[in-house]
Scaffold this motif. Structure first.
Motif, short mmCIF file in Angstrom:
data_model
loop_
_atom_site.label_atom_id
_atom_site.label_comp_id
_atom_site.label_asym_id
_atom_site.label_seq_id
_atom_site.Cartn_x
_atom_site.Cartn_y
_atom_site.Cartn_z
N LEU A 332 0.82 -1.20 0.00
CA LEU A 332 0.00 0.00 0.00
C LEU A 332 0.86 1.26 0.00
O LEU A 332 0.59 2.22 -0.73
N PHE A 333 1.89 1.26 0.82
CA PHE A 333 2.77 2.42 0.92
C PHE A 333 3.55 2.60 -0.38
O PHE A 333 3.69 3.71 -0.90
N ARG A 334 4.04 1.49 -0.94
CA ARG A 334 4.81 1.57 -2.18
C ARG A 334 3.92 2.04 -3.34
O ARG A 334 4.33 2.85 -4.17
N ASP A 335 2.70 1.49 -3.41
CA ASP A 335 1.78 1.92 -4.46
C ASP A 335 1.51 3.43 -4.36
O ASP A 335 1.47 4.14 -5.37
N PHE A 336 1.32 3.89 -3.14
CA PHE A 336 1.06 5.31 -2.93
C PHE A 336 2.26 6.15 -3.39
O PHE A 336 2.11 7.15 -4.11
N LEU A 337 3.46 5.76 -2.97
CA LEU A 337 4.65 6.52 -3.32
C LEU A 337 4.89 6.55 -4.82
O LEU A 337 5.19 7.60 -5.40
N GLU A 338 4.73 5.39 -5.46
CA GLU A 338 5.00 5.35 -6.90
C GLU A 338 3.94 6.14 -7.67
O GLU A 338 4.25 6.80 -8.67
N ASP A 339 2.71 6.09 -7.20
CA ASP A 339 1.67 6.88 -7.84
C ASP A 339 1.98 8.36 -7.73
O ASP A 339 1.83 9.13 -8.70
N ARG A 340 2.44 8.80 -6.56
CA ARG A 340 2.77 10.20 -6.36
C ARG A 340 3.98 10.60 -7.23
O ARG A 340 3.97 11.67 -7.85
N LEU A 341 4.97 9.75 -7.30
CA LEU A 341 6.14 10.04 -8.12
C LEU A 341 5.76 10.14 -9.60
O LEU A 341 6.20 11.05 -10.30
N ARG A 342 4.93 9.22 -10.06
CA ARG A 342 4.55 9.20 -11.47
C ARG A 342 3.76 10.46 -11.84
O ARG A 342 3.90 10.99 -12.95
N ARG A 343 2.95 10.96 -10.91
CA ARG A 343 2.15 12.15 -11.21
C ARG A 343 2.96 13.43 -11.07
O ARG A 343 2.79 14.36 -11.85
N GLU A 344 3.85 13.46 -10.08
CA GLU A 344 4.59 14.69 -9.82
C GLU A 344 5.84 14.81 -10.70
O GLU A 344 6.21 15.92 -11.10
#
Length: 923
Positions: A332-344
């Motif tokens: 869950l934490f990794r998915d959140f971080l990667e999603d944020r990185l991909r968008r930002e």
């Protein structure tokens, strides 16, 4: 030197208990009892309910001596990588494998292959010297290949009593849970079982208090009550609430995964020091985190200190039991971080994925990183560099799965993808697919102006056309390619194609010359992956001058292939067997085939060497008079080609399998089988048959006529054969010429018989003319008894005596007496002595079953070879495979093969039982 594993080693390393672990005695006791008593234990709940944490705690509470194999399923888990991980996780137990663990993925591709793999695993697990063993599969929801669950189903149904399977998954796996539940073979832990109760939540709140803080018991109890109400015991929600402080606990609604992401964004990531935040965002592309790998991928030299800070904060991270400190972020934490990185930072996300692909040992992961980054050419480059090695070890299915992730538009611009897909068709001999892929590759290369690559793809296209009966097209392509001046890697396959074309079209004089050119080019590029692209060497066997080529080819392969079992090395022993058989050296051929058998079985009987192995067994066992074993070998080949082979392979090669069975029937005097094969040959006639093989029909009809003492009919059929037949499988022309001479002699036409026979008996006999032994003992005996009266020169008669002696020795030295499957005609009856039936010896045996107590024929030390006796003595002394290998100067692979053979001969299941057998005899 052991090759690096084809997957991330961290996948088979269980997590450790982190600092500040809160005991959950209720759950832990139930879980411990379940895994010790039940064959199957299932933990099934949504993300964040502590399934992995519960298993990590369980590991530390298992009784001493419990064997453990931990496998963490990867994203989009496929059968080949799952098998590789499982076998690697079991490696430390020194199980008595009957088939190489590396070969299980190849074995699974065969018809009924999953059942064979399950049998192999069951037998290996049964041989473990442990009171209890557990296979733990975490993150089972990641498995997308239905064959993995099909295999697990078979494995669990036959699991040895001392073993259990533990499966953790977010979704219910497609297994027979209802049946196991009804039979009381299943322990289940669902979401309600994994939720924290009030006492556990209060313990968590207490443990989260800052050092030196003194909170009243009533205050702690109230905080715990509120947390339990809002999170409903959801471990992820509890961890988050306690990590971010009181702000997170003031929300007035129950936490969900959406809330978790919101909290992570506003309360965790926003409150972090900027450098730690940036480190976590950059590291999120990695499934596992080590200081060295994080520093290289993120470019942050202080990665070790930052990882320590992540660990200190307890940010949804678990620690793995790896050789170097390794962490894994919660999904869950990794998915959140990667999603944020991909968008930002989309550009940086792609760069990080490219960086993560570098030096990644798991080929599927490396390619996956690049595909996610849209770096299609780089992904293709990795596949082109490492894919051929994967093919050489039986990894065609894995390579195809990676190729399937490229979108259609990339195939339109990257013809190398078509080339690789075409090469994947070779192991299964799917020539229709090979033609399609190579046609696309040729067109793409031509458009890109890549002449060399277009030529190589054209050579493969020609091979496909030859095997589909489109001979003129294939020959025209090769005529053009032969005039080119290309590198050795390309010319090796072009010469291979030219040799095959000469065989197919019936040009005997061209076969050996082109085969020699192929071998010379291959020897200048000693890469196993390239050598593996020149299969079906059996096609060249028997044409004039190919006996020496087969021997040189086999010797060269052994230098390239190394000591570890491989399809390439098995092919080398087959080549030596062919060469010996063609020269009439039957004992030498049998010895080489025994060496090939070891690799063939160890590799899981791959299709790529199955044809050679089955044909050789059928003929050699017939020469030795082993009727049932010979017939079983032939029937196995015919059944396989009819049931499991591609349609294109069957069209061309089914007549060859039938023909080989007919030749064995002739040697055994089995007239009924000859009649059956004659009818079968007539039934499979089609326009796409090889010109060199058309005569096989006349040859079988001739053998049947001669066996039924219809000599004139036999002569009439043999007269239909021409020089093209000299190219057909395993020197059929030499056998036909010998039978022709025999039939002429039986008709009283000795002058003609001598003229036919003399060329076969000239010279020292080191070439393919020694294949006259395939005419059989009785034929050679009759020929020697004829009143030649000077028609044959003394050296020819001496050579005939030599061949007859070898054929007789083969019969006399057979392990079992012959048994006729049908009645023999007078012309053949004398060649076979009547005897009792022999046990059937399967030419391609599957995994050996564990011997039952009290099995027939009690084992004796004399059953073992001297080398096996040495290994048994060291095994009984407690030495590991590595120590045995070091003591005897052998490879670990060879030791494993010998250990499996020892256990099979002694009829025991494990190394411990073998040691007990040794000590019980006072050794």
């Amino acid at each position: 030197m052991m090759a690096a594993p084809a997957f991330a080693v961290t996948r088979i390393q269980p997590p450790r208990r982190p600092p500040g672990w809160v005991a959950r005695p209720r759950l832990q006791q139930r879980l411990l009892e379940a895994v010790q008593q039940q064959p199957v234990t299932l933990l099934c709940a949504a993300a964040g309910y502590g399934k992995t944490a519960a298993l990590a705690q369980l590991i530390h509470e298992l009784p001493p001596g419990t064997a453990l194999a931990w496998v963490d399923a990867d994203e989009d888990e496929q059968l080949p990588t799952f098998l590789a991980c499982l076998c690697a996780a079991l490696a430390s137990l020194q199980l008595p494998w009957r088939v190489a663990p590396d070969a299980l993925a190849t074995l699974a591709l065969a018809d009924r292959g999953l059942r064979e793999v399950a049998s192999t695993l069951v037998n290996a697990l049964a041989g473990a010297d442990c009171p209890r063993g557990l296979i733990v599969l975490d993150d089972g929801h990641r498995i997308v290949d239905a064959r993995v669950f099909e295999l697990l189903q078979m494995l669990i149904e036959r699991l040895p009593a001392q073993w259990g399977v533990v499966l953790a998954s977010r979704t219910e796996p497609p297994l027979a849970l209802a049946r196991w539940r009804a039979a009381d073979r299943l322990a289940e832990f669902r979401q309600a079982d994994l939720q924290f109760d009030a006492g556990e939540v209060q313990a968590l709140v207490q443990a989260a208090q800052p050092a030196g803080a003194a909170a009243a018991a009533a205050e702690l109890a109230d905080q715990a009550r509120q947390l339990l109400q809002r999170t409903q015991g959801w471990a992820a929600g509890l961890r988050l609430s306690l990590s971010v402080g009181r702000q997170a606990t003031q929300a007035g609604e129950r936490l969900t995964q959406r809330h978790l992401f919101d909290f992570l964004a506003t309360e965790v990531l926003a409150e972090m020091p900027p450098r730690l935040r940036e480190f976590l965002l950059r590291s999120a592309v990695l499934p596992e985190l080590t200081a060295e790998r994080c520093a290289r991928v993120t470019g942050m030299a202080d990665a070790a200190e930052l990882l320590d800070e992540v660990d200190r904060r307890g940010l949804f991270v678990s620690v793995l039991a790896a050789e170097q400190p390794t962490w894994r972020l919660h999904d869950l934490f990794r998915d959140f971080l990667e999603d944020r990185l991909r968008r930002e930072q989309p550009a940086q996300w792609q760069d990080l994925l490219r960086s993560a692909a570098q030096d990644e040992p798991d080929l599927a992961r490396a390619v996956g990183y690049l595909q996610r980054a849209g770096a299609w050419e780089a992904a293709l480059g990795v596949l082109a560099q490492r894919g051929l090695a994967l093919l050489a070890t039986g990894g065609a299915s894995s390579l195809l799965q990676m190729l399937a992730q490229f979108p259609p538009e990339q195939y339109a611009r990257l013809p190398d993808l078509w080339l690789l897909r075409g090469l994947c068709a070779w192991p299964g001999y799917d020539f229709d697919q090979l033609r399609h892929c190579m046609h696309q590759a040729v067109a793409g290369y031509a458009e890109a102006g890549r002449e060399r690559d277009a030529a190589l793809a054209s050579a493969h296209l020609s091979a496909a056309l030859q095997h589909m009966g489109r001979f003129e097209e294939g020959t025209r392509i090769l005529a053009r390619l032969g005039r080119l001046q290309l590198d050795d890697a390309a010319m090796a396959f072009i010469h291979y194609g030219e040799a095959c074309d000469a065989v197919v079209c019936g040009r005997p004089a061209d076969v050996a010359a082109n085969g020699a050119r192929m071998l010379a080019a291959l020897q200048r590029v000693p890469e196993p992956g390239l050598w593996q692209q020149c299969p079906l060497q059996v096609m060249m066997v028997g044409a004039p001058g190919t006996a020496a080529h087969s021997l040189r080819y086999g010797d060269a392969i052994l230098q390239v292939a190394g000591h570890a079992p491989s399809p390439l090395r098995a092919g080398a022993w087959h080549a030596r067997c062919w060469a010996a058989l063609l020269a009439g050296r039957i004992d030498e051929a049998a010895s080489a085939l025994a060496r090939a058998d070891e690799d063939f079985r160890w590799l899981g009987s791959p299709r790529m060497i199955q044809t050679d192995n089955g044909m050789l067994h059928g003929l050699l066992q017939a020469l030795r008079g082993e009727a049932l074993a010979s017939r079983a070998a032939g029937e196995a080949l015919i059944e396989d080609i009819r049931r499991a082979a591609s349609a294109s392979f069957r069209r061309v090669h089914e007549p060859a399998m039938l023909f080989n069975q007919a030749r064995a029937a002739w040697l055994l005097g089995d007239v009924a089988l000859l009649r059956e094969m004659d009818a079968a040959m007539r039934a499979v006639r089609h326009p796409a048959e090889w010109p060199s093989g058309v005569g096989a029909h006349a040859m079988v009809a001739a053998m049947l006529a001669l066996a039924e003492d219809r000599i004139a009919d036999g002569l009439q059929q043999l007269a239909l054969l021409d020089a093209r037949f000299d190219c057909y499988f395993l020197c059929a022309g030499v056998q036909a010429a010998t039978l022709h001479a025999w039939a002429l002699a039986r008709s009283g036409r000795l002058d003609e018989a001598a003229a036919r026979l003399q060329p076969l008996l000239q010279g020292p006999g080191d070439d393919e003319r020694g294949a006259a032994v395939l005419a059989g003992v009785q034929v050679l005996d009759d020929l020697r008894a004829q009143p030649w009266q000077g028609r044959l020169a003394p050296p020819a008669l001496a050579r005939l005596d030599e061949l007859l002696s070898r054929a007789r020795r083969a019969r006399a030295g057979a392990a079992h007496p012959a048994h006729l499957a049908g009645s023999a005609a007078p012309a053949l009856a004398a060649s076979v002595a009547p005897a009792a039936a022999e046990p059937v010896e399967s030419p391609t045996p599957g995994p050996a079953a564990v011997a039952a107590p009290g099995a027939a024929r009690p084992p004796a030390l004399e059953q073992l070879t001297p080398r096996e006796a040495q290994i048994l003595a060291l095994l009984a002394a407690g030495d590991s495979n590595k120590l045995i290998a070091r003591a005897l100067n052998l490879s670990v692979h060879t030791v494993k093969q010998h250990v499996a053979s020892v256990l099979g001969k002694l009829g025991v299941a494990s190394r411990g039982q073998a040691a007990a057998w040794w000590h019980a005899r006072g050794k």
